[in-house]
Scaffold this active site. Structure first.
Site, mmCIF file in Angstrom:
data_model
loop_
_atom_site.group_PDB
_atom_site.id
_atom_site.type_symbol
_atom_site.label_atom_id
_atom_site.label_comp_id
_atom_site.label_asym_id
_atom_site.label_seq_id
_atom_site.Cartn_x
_atom_site.Cartn_y
_atom_site.Cartn_z
ATOM 1 N N LYS A 22 0.905 -1.078 -0.081
ATOM 2 C CA LYS A 22 0.128 -0.096 -0.201
ATOM 3 C C LYS A 22 0.966 1.287 0.047
ATOM 4 C CE LYS A 22 -1.474 1.672 4.046
ATOM 5 N NZ LYS A 22 -1.340 2.885 4.447
ATOM 6 N N ASN A 23 1.973 1.410 0.837
ATOM 7 C CA ASN A 23 2.732 2.587 1.036
ATOM 8 C C ASN A 23 3.893 2.658 -0.067
ATOM 9 O OD1 ASN A 23 0.965 3.237 3.085
ATOM 10 N ND2 ASN A 23 2.692 2.461 4.746
ATOM 11 N N CYS A 116 -5.019 12.383 12.421
ATOM 12 C CA CYS A 116 -5.711 11.169 12.411
ATOM 13 C C CYS A 116 -5.791 10.583 13.799
ATOM 14 C CB CYS A 116 -5.146 10.128 11.474
ATOM 15 S SG CYS A 116 -3.656 9.576 11.911
ATOM 16 N N ARG A 121 0.080 14.419 12.739
ATOM 17 C CA ARG A 121 0.460 14.377 11.353
ATOM 18 C C ARG A 121 0.867 15.542 10.570
ATOM 19 N NH1 ARG A 121 -1.079 8.853 10.124
ATOM 20 N NH2 ARG A 121 0.446 8.948 8.468
ATOM 21 N N VAL A 123 2.314 18.431 8.086
ATOM 22 C CA VAL A 123 2.922 18.363 6.748
ATOM 23 C C VAL A 123 4.164 19.463 6.788
ATOM 24 C CG1 VAL A 123 1.563 16.854 5.668
ATOM 25 C CG2 VAL A 123 1.280 19.370 5.607
ATOM 26 N N GLN A 125 7.096 19.760 6.782
ATOM 27 C CA GLN A 125 8.504 19.380 6.259
ATOM 28 C C GLN A 125 8.308 19.262 4.648
ATOM 29 O OE1 GLN A 125 11.543 19.124 7.779
ATOM 30 N NE2 GLN A 125 10.001 19.971 9.445
ATOM 31 N N ASP A 304 4.605 0.837 12.059
ATOM 32 C CA ASP A 304 3.425 -0.073 11.521
ATOM 33 C C ASP A 304 3.411 -1.525 11.957
ATOM 34 O OD1 ASP A 304 3.449 1.722 8.327
ATOM 35 O OD2 ASP A 304 3.032 2.287 10.189
ATOM 36 N N ARG A 396 -8.854 -0.521 4.513
ATOM 37 C CA ARG A 396 -8.022 0.425 4.199
ATOM 38 C C ARG A 396 -6.516 -0.082 3.604
ATOM 39 N NH1 ARG A 396 -7.290 5.847 7.037
ATOM 40 N NH2 ARG A 396 -6.128 6.149 5.331
HETATM 41 C C1 EPZ Z 1 4.337 6.942 6.353
HETATM 42 O O1 EPZ Z 1 3.397 8.079 6.957
HETATM 43 C C2 EPZ Z 1 3.284 5.801 6.096
HETATM 44 N N1 EPZ Z 1 2.138 6.297 5.226
HETATM 45 C C3 EPZ Z 1 2.779 5.304 7.615
HETATM 46 O O2 EPZ Z 1 2.199 4.174 7.435
HETATM 47 C C4 EPZ Z 1 4.023 5.150 8.584
HETATM 48 O O3 EPZ Z 1 3.504 4.814 9.532
HETATM 49 C C5 EPZ Z 1 4.937 6.335 8.748
HETATM 50 O O4 EPZ Z 1 5.344 6.657 7.350
HETATM 51 C C6 EPZ Z 1 6.200 5.974 9.412
HETATM 52 O O5 EPZ Z 1 7.037 4.934 8.885
HETATM 53 C C7 EPZ Z 1 2.579 6.014 4.049
HETATM 54 O O6 EPZ Z 1 3.684 5.867 3.586
HETATM 55 C C8 EPZ Z 1 1.241 6.348 3.113
HETATM 56 P P1 EPZ Z 1 6.104 10.192 8.452
HETATM 57 P P2 EPZ Z 1 3.869 9.697 7.046
HETATM 58 O O7 EPZ Z 1 5.914 11.603 7.639
HETATM 59 O O8 EPZ Z 1 4.589 9.725 5.929
HETATM 60 C C9 EPZ Z 1 6.377 13.708 11.845
HETATM 61 C C10 EPZ Z 1 0.304 2.785 7.644
HETATM 62 O O9 EPZ Z 1 -0.487 2.141 8.912
HETATM 63 N N2 EPZ Z 1 6.258 14.753 11.045
HETATM 64 O O10 EPZ Z 1 7.221 9.406 8.252
HETATM 65 O O11 EPZ Z 1 2.738 10.425 7.221
HETATM 66 C C11 EPZ Z 1 5.181 13.004 12.167
HETATM 67 O O12 EPZ Z 1 4.147 13.594 12.595
HETATM 68 C C12 EPZ Z 1 0.509 4.219 7.839
HETATM 69 O O13 EPZ Z 1 0.054 2.343 6.661
HETATM 70 C C13 EPZ Z 1 6.118 16.238 11.068
HETATM 71 O O14 EPZ Z 1 6.470 16.587 12.116
HETATM 72 O O15 EPZ Z 1 4.851 9.430 8.290
HETATM 73 C C14 EPZ Z 1 5.740 11.506 12.803
HETATM 74 O O16 EPZ Z 1 5.627 11.930 14.108
HETATM 75 C C15 EPZ Z 1 0.322 4.804 9.011
HETATM 76 N N3 EPZ Z 1 6.168 17.006 9.850
HETATM 77 C C16 EPZ Z 1 7.041 11.545 11.998
HETATM 78 O O17 EPZ Z 1 7.430 12.771 11.628
HETATM 79 C C17 EPZ Z 1 6.030 16.702 8.730
HETATM 80 O O18 EPZ Z 1 6.278 17.386 7.680
HETATM 81 C C18 EPZ Z 1 7.083 10.527 10.946
HETATM 82 O O19 EPZ Z 1 6.109 10.760 9.916
HETATM 83 C C19 EPZ Z 1 6.086 15.051 8.110
HETATM 84 C C20 EPZ Z 1 6.159 14.214 9.337
#
Ligand code: EPZ
Length: 416
Positions: A22-23, A116, A121, A123, A125, A304, A396
């Site tokens: 999925k990811n 969520c 979550r 964005v 960055q 995950d 999902r």
């Molecule tokens: C991806 O989410 C995955 N989703 C998530 O899988 C996974 O848990 C996560 O990476 C971590 O491995 C997809 O790939 C679609 P991050 P993502 O940005 O990219 C903080 C599942 O169950 N952060 O790596 O959204 C954030 O809050 C899902 O399949 C910021 O602060 O995760 C978190 O604490 C759940 N600012 C940490 O970084 C930002 O701009 C890592 O988040 C971006 C992130």
């Protein structure tokens, strides 16, 4: 609202095939926005999330066609570079259209994903990196309004490792003028799979899979065909289900290559694991040993898989300490597991799990995708019937869940 009725106690036995990741599929489908030419993606899992994303791309003017696990996309004309709140709020990964739209169309209106269950979550960055490449982004009325004549290559340091942040910036940089370097980049295999797809479309990318990715922008990308990698989290989830029930299963169309940390922990727990070229077999012990875990970015133990390991520790010998370092609220499965009789103590981002002799079936509620998976695993190990409510969360991210569990000998059925 669908529910899953599980009659626990059966040792899982048998064989089933793993679907595409999925990811990896989600960012790769968004990559089609970067070219006017048709793109063919195979091994795309049929999930609510991939259906939602295809609907979103169609709203932008992308022509899509699905036959089995093959999706053909034609983004020759992007008539509406916008991702509405209605769709984005149901799937945060929609934010992955932002980078490609700004790079291809010079503009984008994308709803802020909002939080969520597992966390805020943000964005920031994604925004910071695009601004470094020259995009103007203003946030108002819950939308990111981005414009850019042509993005310019830049050196970007992300404040933390972000998977979709790295993916968004890597896609945008493909069409930027000059070279972009992403420092502190995410090393997840799904990032590498996306990079491989982009390279097959003519992108010039090196370093994917390391914490420093270099992208030399080109004028345009061309069409390509790409097969999505196997889903390592789906693989790990079924391995945990077999481990928790003392089962003996074989998973095909998958690879243990990207699951080292998880396989390591399952072996520590007493499982016997055989790794084949594109299959993995697990034989669970009569009773697992407790294994402590600490989540962190790849190649460390994946967040995950945290909920699934909390479930298996509920029925293991001894006490395990689980540290969740990525998301601030990813223990919502703990209270539901306690309804099944689990002994779990939560203190901030640390959970202490003491294995009990047996779990007893109960009605429980799914709260997010991987929490739901942990409730299914616990239900399979529990005595009696477990009814998992709100399983739209599961739909999902897990394709044909009941079919695959039934193929492994589980007594599971979907009830409305
Ligand atoms: C991806 O989410 C995955 N989703 C998530 O899988 C996974 O848990 C996560 O990476 C971590 O491995 C997809 O790939 C679609 P991050 P993502 O940005 O990219 C903080 C599942 O169950 N952060 O790596 O959204 C954030 O809050 C899902 O399949 C910021 O602060 O995760 C978190 O604490 C759940 N600012 C940490 O970084 C930002 O701009 C890592 O988040 C971006 C992130």
């Amino acid at each position: 609202m669908d529910k899953l009725l599980i009659t626990g106690g059966a040792r899982l036995n048998g064989e089933t095939a793993i679907s595409g990741a999925k990811n990896a599929a989600l960012p790769i489908l968004c990559a089609a926005l970067l070219t006017r030419e048709p793109v063919t993606i195979t091994n795309v899992p049929s999930l609510n999330d991939t259906r939602t994303l295809l609907k979103l791309l169609e709203e932008m003017g992308v022509k899509t066609q699905r036959e089995g696990d093959t999706v053909r996309l034609d983004a020759g004309e992007i008539t509406n570079p916008m991702a509405s709140y209605e769709l984005v709020k149901t799937m945060r990964a929609s934010v992955l259209v932002l980078g490609p739209l700004v790079a291809r169309c010079g503009q984008a209106q994308v709803s802020l994903p909002g939080g969520c269950g597992i966390g805020a979550r943000p964005v920031d960055q994604h925004i910071k990196g695009l601004q470094a490449m020259g995009a103007e982004i203003r946030v108002e009325h819950g939308y990111m309004h981005a414009t850019a004549r042509r993005l310019k290559g830049a050196r970007i340091f992300t404040d933390m490792v972000t998977v979709t942040g790295t993916e968004n910036l890597m896609m945008a940089a493909c069409l930027a003028d000059g070279e972009t370097i992403i420092e502190n980049a995410a090393r997840e295999p799904e990032v590498v799979d996306l990079a491989n797809c982009l390279i097959s479309m003519g992108a010039q990318i090196s370093g994917a899979g390391t914490d420093k990715i270099r992208i030399r922008g080109v004028e345009a990308l061309h069409g390509a065909t790409h097969a999505v990698m196997p889903d390592r989290i789906e693989t790990g989830t079924y391995l945990c289900a077999a481990a928790a029930t003392g089962g003996d299963i074989r998973l095909t169309n998958t690879s243990a290559a990207y699951l080292d940390a998880v396989v390591d922990k399952l072996m520590d727990a007493g499982c016997d694991i055989t790794i084949e070229r594109d299959a993995i077999r697990l034989k669970g012990p009569a009773r697992l040993n407790a294994v402590s875990i600490r989540t962190a970015p790849y190649p460390a133990f994946p967040t995950d898989m945290q909920a699934q390991f909390m479930a298996i520790n509920c029925v293991a010998n001894g006490t395990a300490v689980i540290r969740e370092t990525i998301f601030e609220n990813r223990f919502m499965h703990a209270v539901e597991l306690q309804r099944l009789g689990a002994d779990i103590k939560i203190d901030g981002n640390t959970a202490v799990v003491t294995g009990v002799q047996r779990l007893l079936g109960a009605t429980v509620m799914a709260t997010d995708l991987r929490a739901s998976a942990s409730l299914v695993i616990a239900g399979l190990a529990a005595e009696g019937e477990t009814l998992v409510d709100r399983i739209y969360h599961l739909d999902r991210g897990y394709e044909k869940l009941e079919t695959k569990l039934a193929a492994l000998g589980a007594n599971v059925r979907r009830v409305s």
